[in-house]
Structures are given as C-alpha cells and as structure tokens.
Design a protein around this motif. Structure first.
Motif, short mmCIF file in Angstrom:
data_model
loop_
_atom_site.label_atom_id
_atom_site.label_comp_id
_atom_site.label_asym_id
_atom_site.label_seq_id
_atom_site.Cartn_x
_atom_site.Cartn_y
_atom_site.Cartn_z
N THR A 371 44.13 9.29 -29.97
CA THR A 371 45.23 10.60 -29.67
C THR A 371 46.22 9.86 -28.97
OG1 THR A 371 43.62 10.89 -27.93
CG2 THR A 371 43.31 11.95 -29.87
N ALA A 372 47.51 10.84 -28.60
CA ALA A 372 48.57 9.80 -28.24
C ALA A 372 49.86 11.19 -27.53
CB ALA A 372 49.86 9.58 -29.24
N GLU A 373 50.01 11.47 -26.57
CA GLU A 373 50.03 12.38 -25.80
C GLU A 373 52.17 12.46 -26.25
OE1 GLU A 373 50.02 13.75 -21.59
OE2 GLU A 373 51.50 12.30 -21.13
N VAL A 374 52.90 13.69 -26.33
CA VAL A 374 53.65 13.92 -26.64
C VAL A 374 54.27 15.05 -25.75
CG1 VAL A 374 55.48 15.14 -28.12
CG2 VAL A 374 53.70 13.94 -28.85
N ASP A 375 55.48 14.89 -25.20
CA ASP A 375 55.75 15.33 -23.81
C ASP A 375 57.50 16.16 -24.27
OD1 ASP A 375 55.55 16.37 -21.12
OD2 ASP A 375 57.12 14.58 -21.21
N VAL A 376 57.70 16.94 -23.52
CA VAL A 376 59.82 17.31 -23.80
C VAL A 376 60.33 17.68 -22.45
CG1 VAL A 376 59.19 18.36 -26.08
CG2 VAL A 376 58.54 19.88 -24.42
N ARG A 377 60.80 17.64 -21.49
CA ARG A 377 61.00 17.52 -20.22
C ARG A 377 62.56 18.22 -20.15
NH1 ARG A 377 59.45 13.58 -15.58
NH2 ARG A 377 60.28 14.98 -14.50
N PRO A 378 63.03 18.85 -19.74
CA PRO A 378 64.48 19.58 -19.84
C PRO A 378 65.13 18.64 -18.91
CG PRO A 378 63.00 20.95 -18.35
CD PRO A 378 62.21 20.55 -19.16
N MET A 379 66.43 18.83 -19.29
CA MET A 379 67.66 18.08 -18.52
C MET A 379 68.87 18.87 -17.85
SD MET A 379 67.32 13.72 -19.92
CE MET A 379 67.43 14.46 -21.09
N ASP A 380 69.45 18.38 -16.72
CA ASP A 380 70.62 19.15 -16.56
C ASP A 380 71.93 18.18 -16.86
OD1 ASP A 380 71.33 16.75 -14.78
OD2 ASP A 380 70.98 17.71 -13.25
N GLU A 381 73.47 18.45 -16.70
CA GLU A 381 73.99 17.75 -17.31
C GLU A 381 74.74 16.74 -17.46
OE1 GLU A 381 74.41 20.66 -16.33
OE2 GLU A 381 75.54 22.19 -17.52
N GLY A 382 73.95 16.21 -16.43
CA GLY A 382 73.80 14.73 -15.61
C GLY A 382 72.15 14.02 -16.06
N PHE A 383 72.06 14.62 -17.21
CA PHE A 383 69.96 13.91 -17.26
C PHE A 383 69.22 14.13 -16.64
CE2 PHE A 383 73.62 12.66 -21.00
CZ PHE A 383 72.98 12.61 -21.41
N ASP A 384 69.70 14.11 -15.49
CA ASP A 384 68.44 14.59 -14.58
C ASP A 384 67.30 15.52 -15.04
OD1 ASP A 384 69.91 12.51 -12.22
OD2 ASP A 384 71.31 14.44 -11.75
N PHE A 385 66.20 15.31 -14.92
CA PHE A 385 65.50 16.26 -15.01
C PHE A 385 65.01 17.24 -14.20
CE2 PHE A 385 63.30 12.31 -16.40
CZ PHE A 385 63.65 12.54 -17.85
N LEU A 386 65.10 18.14 -14.46
CA LEU A 386 65.04 19.82 -14.08
C LEU A 386 63.04 20.20 -14.19
CD1 LEU A 386 67.56 21.38 -15.63
CD2 LEU A 386 67.72 20.69 -13.32
N PRO A 387 63.49 21.01 -13.03
CA PRO A 387 61.97 21.59 -13.21
C PRO A 387 61.64 22.39 -13.84
CG PRO A 387 62.17 21.77 -10.81
CD PRO A 387 63.96 21.07 -11.86
N ASP A 388 59.82 23.07 -14.27
CA ASP A 388 59.91 23.22 -15.97
C ASP A 388 58.88 24.82 -14.66
OD1 ASP A 388 58.48 24.53 -18.04
OD2 ASP A 388 60.11 23.33 -18.74
N VAL A 389 59.43 25.52 -15.37
CA VAL A 389 58.38 26.92 -14.66
C VAL A 389 57.22 27.17 -14.93
CG1 VAL A 389 59.11 29.44 -14.55
CG2 VAL A 389 61.12 28.56 -14.51
N GLY A 390 57.46 26.54 -16.66
CA GLY A 390 55.60 26.59 -16.88
C GLY A 390 54.94 25.55 -17.49
N PRO A 391 55.28 24.46 -16.54
CA PRO A 391 54.72 23.29 -17.37
C PRO A 391 53.59 23.13 -18.03
CG PRO A 391 54.14 23.27 -14.94
CD PRO A 391 54.80 24.64 -15.59
N ALA A 392 52.54 23.61 -18.05
CA ALA A 392 51.55 23.95 -19.12
C ALA A 392 51.84 23.43 -20.69
CB ALA A 392 50.63 24.94 -18.85
N ASP A 393 53.10 24.44 -21.64
CA ASP A 393 53.49 24.05 -22.47
C ASP A 393 54.68 22.77 -22.63
OD1 ASP A 393 55.47 25.12 -20.98
OD2 ASP A 393 55.21 27.10 -22.33
N ASN A 394 54.71 22.31 -21.90
CA ASN A 394 55.36 20.91 -21.89
C ASN A 394 55.00 19.55 -22.80
OD1 ASN A 394 56.64 22.35 -19.80
ND2 ASN A 394 58.55 20.76 -20.24
N THR A 395 53.68 18.96 -22.65
CA THR A 395 52.88 18.65 -23.11
C THR A 395 51.54 18.78 -24.28
OG1 THR A 395 53.11 17.39 -20.75
CG2 THR A 395 51.25 16.50 -22.49
N THR A 396 51.53 18.33 -25.56
CA THR A 396 50.12 18.61 -26.32
C THR A 396 50.45 17.44 -26.86
OG1 THR A 396 49.95 19.31 -28.47
CG2 THR A 396 52.11 18.44 -28.27
N ARG A 397 48.89 17.61 -27.40
CA ARG A 397 48.21 15.70 -27.76
C ARG A 397 47.88 15.60 -29.02
NH1 ARG A 397 46.92 12.50 -23.55
NH2 ARG A 397 45.93 11.26 -25.55
#
Length: 401
Positions: A371-397
């Motif tokens: 199994t492997a982890e697939v993950d998405v994260r939002p970024m701003d214009e400067g490519f800095d990561f942004l906190p996610d309101v609902g981080p539970a659905d940011n990752t799936t396996r």
C-alpha cells in the motif's frame, strides 16, 4: 384732697361711664385689634392728663365733670379683611431648598488598575470555554504565560460604565500548550478599594474569531478589540490571519457589540482540498518491464481558490512516472525521487481535477504488493503550504501489485 370731694369725684366718674357706654356702638373685630394696639400708646397720655386735672384744683375738676357730655361721634366701620385664597393642591408653600440640604453626589471609585497592581491581586474571571483546565476564582494573573495559568497580555483604561471614573480592561489568555483560549475582561474597584470584575467583553471561539490581538477604550466608553479569524501556531503565521476591530459597549448587565464587522469572509490563506485515488495494478510489457496507472481526483471543497496544489505519491522508488498524464505537473516529477510529487496549477472553489498517471517498473525490478499513501496539500502564490480546514480528506491510501 378732702374726703367729700373725693367721693363726689368718684360718683361723677361712675355717672359719666354709664352714660357713655349706653351710647357707644360695640366695635367690630378690626376696631378691637386697633384699639388694643393704640391702648398702650394712649395709656401714659391719659394718666398724665388725669394727674394734671387733679392738680389744677377741685373746682376746676368738678366743673369739668358736670358739663353736658357731647354727643358721641360716629364710630369707624370695621374694615373688611381680604383673605388670599390658598392654591389648590398645596397645603403650604414649598420652602426653597437650603444650600446645605440633600446628600452629596458620591464620588465613583477609581478603577484605573496598573499592570503591577493587577498581577499582584487575586481576581475572578468569567468561565473559560476550556473548562476546569483554566482557573477562574481567586487566581493571580501571570506575566510569563506559564502552562495552566492566566496570562495577562495587554491592558487598557477608560470609562466603560459611564460613571465618570476609569475602569481597567485586560486581555487574558489561558496558557495551554502553545495556545489556549482568550478573553477580554473589564475590572473596577468597589467603594472599599477592592478589585471587582465587571464582566467579559468578548472571548475567542473554536470557530471565529480564534484570536484576540489587541484592546483599547474609546473616549465614549466603547471597548475596541482587534480580533483575528485564525490563531497563529501549528504552521500558521500571524500575518495570514484576517484582522478586524470590533466595538463593545456595557449596557448595565453585559457587553454587547455595537460597531465593526460581525463575521469574517473566506481567508485566502486557508483552503480545503481533498483527494481520492484508485489502486495501481501493474501488467507485463513486451520489453519485460511492468506498467500500470492510477486515477486521482483532486477537489477544492473550500471557500477560496487555491493557487497551487501539491500532489505526493509515496510509492516504491522502483515505480517511476511514465506516460503523457504527467504533463499537467508544473514541475518535473521524474527528478523528485521518493515520494513522487506533482505541483498542480490553480484550482477554483468547487472545482476538481481528474488525473491519470502512469508508472513503470524496469525489467527485473523487484516490486511486490503493498500500500502507498497519496496526499494533496494546498499552496499559496509563493508555494508555501496552507493549513487545510479538513485535513482528514487530504490523504488516501492505495494498493499496488
């Protein structure tokens, strides 16, 4: 004076008095009062006249008493008395208040409390939303924010209850870890000089505002509090928070907001993205390698557009990106090593992006099942990561085999 003359003189006086009284009309009350007033003034004159008559001689006095009495003159009528009517509804006139009457206006106590005085005085705070983990009754505020204490962050002074004297407004935080709830509380002094709690102006919430930044008091008694939508920490810098000034006024029982915004708009630095993916199934290629693809759907479920989305797939290093599907990436996925990353461009709110990404394992590369982890994260214009309101659905396996 001979005894006979004295007797004759007395008889003449008696006869004169009887004759005169029969002719006199009784005066009215006004005449009586006037006679009483004049009687004393005439008494000495009458006495002096009588003495003079006696000294003149018995003959002269006797002859004068025997002369015919003149007819009585007219009697002055009794003057009428005019009584001023009493005004209706008032039994007596109200006297003007004297300069010293009434109680003096009490001077309101001075509620201006310095930082050192407040830190040295046990106070009572309104209940914290965090419950018993934050003390409230008879506690000392601290200036250093030790764990589990009430940390005094800021002070302001002003007449918040319109009594003519200043009160003290304090921004306090219950120190729990790197954060903790906050509230703004108004304090005053009673007549004995004891510090008392007026009430809570506003408190931070789990939703918004999460952060109380600053406090001051206007000349009209309105307490102004600068609030932020998101509290800094956990990778969220303070400059990302939206800030507002809100005004609160004391109504005699509690503080109510009277100015400023009542809500926040979407924060451009906060996002909500989600990801789903299918398993990766490898098949044998003619050249002895093994290939397969995975379908990934990235969604923007938040209220703001996301400038970039970072996609990460933590597959075994033997599986390398393959095929035209990777052209959507702004970076070169083949050079990222493990995990494989793909930076996606802007994703508007409510939109999704569907990707079909191929992988190849070289001939002879040992790739088993797992199994492997697939993950998405939002970024701003400067490519800095942004906190996610609902981080539970940011990752799936996903599975691979």
């Amino acid at each position: 004076m001979p005894e006979r003359e004295t007797s004759l003189l007395g008889e003449e006086f008696d006869r004169y008095r009887r004759t005169l009284l029969a002719e006199v009309v009784a005066p009215g009350p006004a005449a009586v009062r006037r006679t009483v007033r004049l009687r004393r003034r005439k008494h000495l004159v009458a006495a002096a006249t009588a003495a003079l008559a006696l000294l003149t001689g018995p003959a002269l006095g006797y002859a004068a008493l025997h002369e015919p009495a003149p007819p009585p003159g007219p009697v002055d009528p009794t003057p009428s008395v005019t009584v001023s009517p009493t005004p209706s509804g008032s039994a007596s006139p109200t006297p003007a208040p004297s300069a010293g009457s009434g109680s003096p206006t009490p001077i309101p106590p001075d509620g201006r409390i310095s930082r050192s005085q407040l830190l040295a005085t046990p106070v009572t705070l309104p209940a914290w939303r965090a419950g018993p983990g934050c003390p409230t009754a008879g506690v000392r505020l601290t200036g250093d924010g030790r764990e589990g204490t009430n940390h005094l962050l800021a002070l302001a002074h002003g007449d918040v209850d319109s009594d003519g004297a200043a009160e003290t407004v304090a921004l306090v935080r219950c120190a729990l870890g790197t954060g903790g709830p906050q509230q703004v509380v108004a304090f005053d002094r009673d007549a004995g000089g004891t510090v008392v709690t007026v009430g809570r102006v506003v408190a931070s919430t789990i939703d918004r505002p999460q952060w109380l930044v600053a406090v001051d008091v206007r000349d009209d008694g309105v307490v102004r509090v600068q609030v932020g939508d998101i509290h800094p920490g956990g990778g969220w810098p303070g400059e990302w928070s939206q800030r507002q000034w809100r005004g609160y006024r004391w109504n005699g029982e509690s503080f109510r907001q009277v100015s400023g915004p009542t809500s926040f708009g979407p924060n451009p630095h906060q996002a909500d993205v989600a990801v789903t993916a299918t398993d990766l199934v490898l098949t044998d290629a003619p050249d002895g390698s093994r290939t397969g693809s995975v379908t990934i759907v990235v969604r923007n479920t938040g209220d703001t557009a996301v400038a970039y989305v970072a996609l990460r797939l933590d597959l075994p290093s033997a599986l390398r990106p393959d095929g035209a599907g990777w052209a959507v990436c702004r970076n070169d996925p083949g050079t990222t090593g493990r995990p494989v990353t793909c930076d996606l461009s802007r994703l508007d709110t409510g939109k999704e992006r569907r990707l079909t990404l191929g992988f190849r394992a070289a001939a002879g590369a040992g790739v088993g099942a797992g199994t492997a982890e697939v993950d998405v994260r939002p970024m701003d214009e400067g490519f800095d990561f942004l906190p996610d309101v609902g981080p539970a659905d940011n990752t799936t396996r996903i599975g691979y085999r």
